[in-house]
Design an enzyme around this catalytic site. Sequence first.
Site, mmCIF file in Angstrom:
data_model
loop_
_atom_site.group_PDB
_atom_site.id
_atom_site.type_symbol
_atom_site.label_atom_id
_atom_site.label_comp_id
_atom_site.label_asym_id
_atom_site.label_seq_id
_atom_site.Cartn_x
_atom_site.Cartn_y
_atom_site.Cartn_z
ATOM 1 N N THR A 199 0.852 -1.191 0.000
ATOM 2 C CA THR A 199 0.000 0.000 0.000
ATOM 3 C C THR A 199 0.888 1.241 0.000
ATOM 4 O OG1 THR A 199 -1.868 -1.038 1.123
ATOM 5 C CG2 THR A 199 -1.709 1.344 1.278
ATOM 6 N N PHE A 241 1.411 4.932 0.895
ATOM 7 C CA PHE A 241 0.931 5.964 1.810
ATOM 8 C C PHE A 241 1.568 7.303 1.441
ATOM 9 C CE2 PHE A 241 0.044 2.165 4.205
ATOM 10 C CZ PHE A 241 -1.078 2.473 4.951
#
Length: 380
Positions: free
Chosen positions: A281, A283
């Site tokens: 992921t 960020f």
Amino acid sequence: MDITELRGEIDKIDDELVKLFGQRMEVAARIADYKKENGLPILVPAREREKLADVAQKAGPEMANYTRVLYSMLFELSRSYQGKRNEKLSPLYQSITKAIETTPKLFPQAPMVACQGVEGAYAQIACEKMIKDPFIMYFKSFEAVFNAIDKGLCQYGILPLENSTAGSVNKVYDLMINHNFSIVRTFRLKIDHNLLALPGAKLSDIKEIYSHEQAISQCAEFLSTLPGVKVTPVENTAVAANMVAQSGRKDVAALSSRACEELYGLACLAANIQDKGNNRTRFICICKNLEIYPGSDKTSIMMILNHKPGALYKVLARLYTLGINVTKLESRPLPDRDFEFMFYFDLETSIYSEEFVQLMCELDELCEEFKYLGSYSEVV
């Protein structure tokens, strides 16, 4: 006639085209000088429309569309070259230059940072990778993180933007349209989901699983092996783990990080259950004011394009002309405009490059509206 002879003919034609292209750009340069002396705009849409219609007609029905594409690219090259000759630093680039000069050389070591969720959330893990000794405040929603930055409660905020398996976090993209902020760095966090439950629980006991909707999507294959088990989305994976810990029930579990196992006193029923092993992921770290740290080689912008054929092509053609690589292109519907979209671009280009300067000075002519989201580097 064999292929070697045919290629020879192509080479001769190309030699002529190169000469003619050079002559055309020389004339375009003189036009640029005239426009600069007389305060005229580089882009004259009516002139381009007339020219495209003219060359398409001259090319004939079979070649009309190919000719339009060719000349559209020529126009982009001419405008880029004219803009470079008439280069005048835009207010945006002036603010970028000021930010480069005034931003500290070292990223703050112990700032106040806003994260969505509770302790043990992936956002917290990403935050600790991006910032040395952060003081973390937890908020219930992504919007609350943006608001914490807007109101000055926190200097930075950490938000998930996209996942390699489940795709973009649309809620964050939609909020980005309505908030003013700057991206100052990014990080790609390896995500390993685990099925956590109270000690003594068995997999066969589980009747309901809590987790964030992205985590649920990323573990779809594993969840499909548990028929009859209810899957309930909650606002955060760490929140899910906390709910299980406080429930006192051995028939509920959470998809969460390994850190939450020890943090909330849970047991792991199944480890690394995400569909793909390389599950990451991305960020972003945001702040209220523009900060640009040394080494920034990535830039993010948002654009509203004119709702007409070729609008996106023209932007991509200009980026291609400048040699700027697009690493992310995302579109989100504008809430108050029917069938119109905001386009989000991630670009690879150093803030010190000539191409970056030129792009920042040309953005306003490429679209209806745009928002510069910042220049930054990715923490590794």
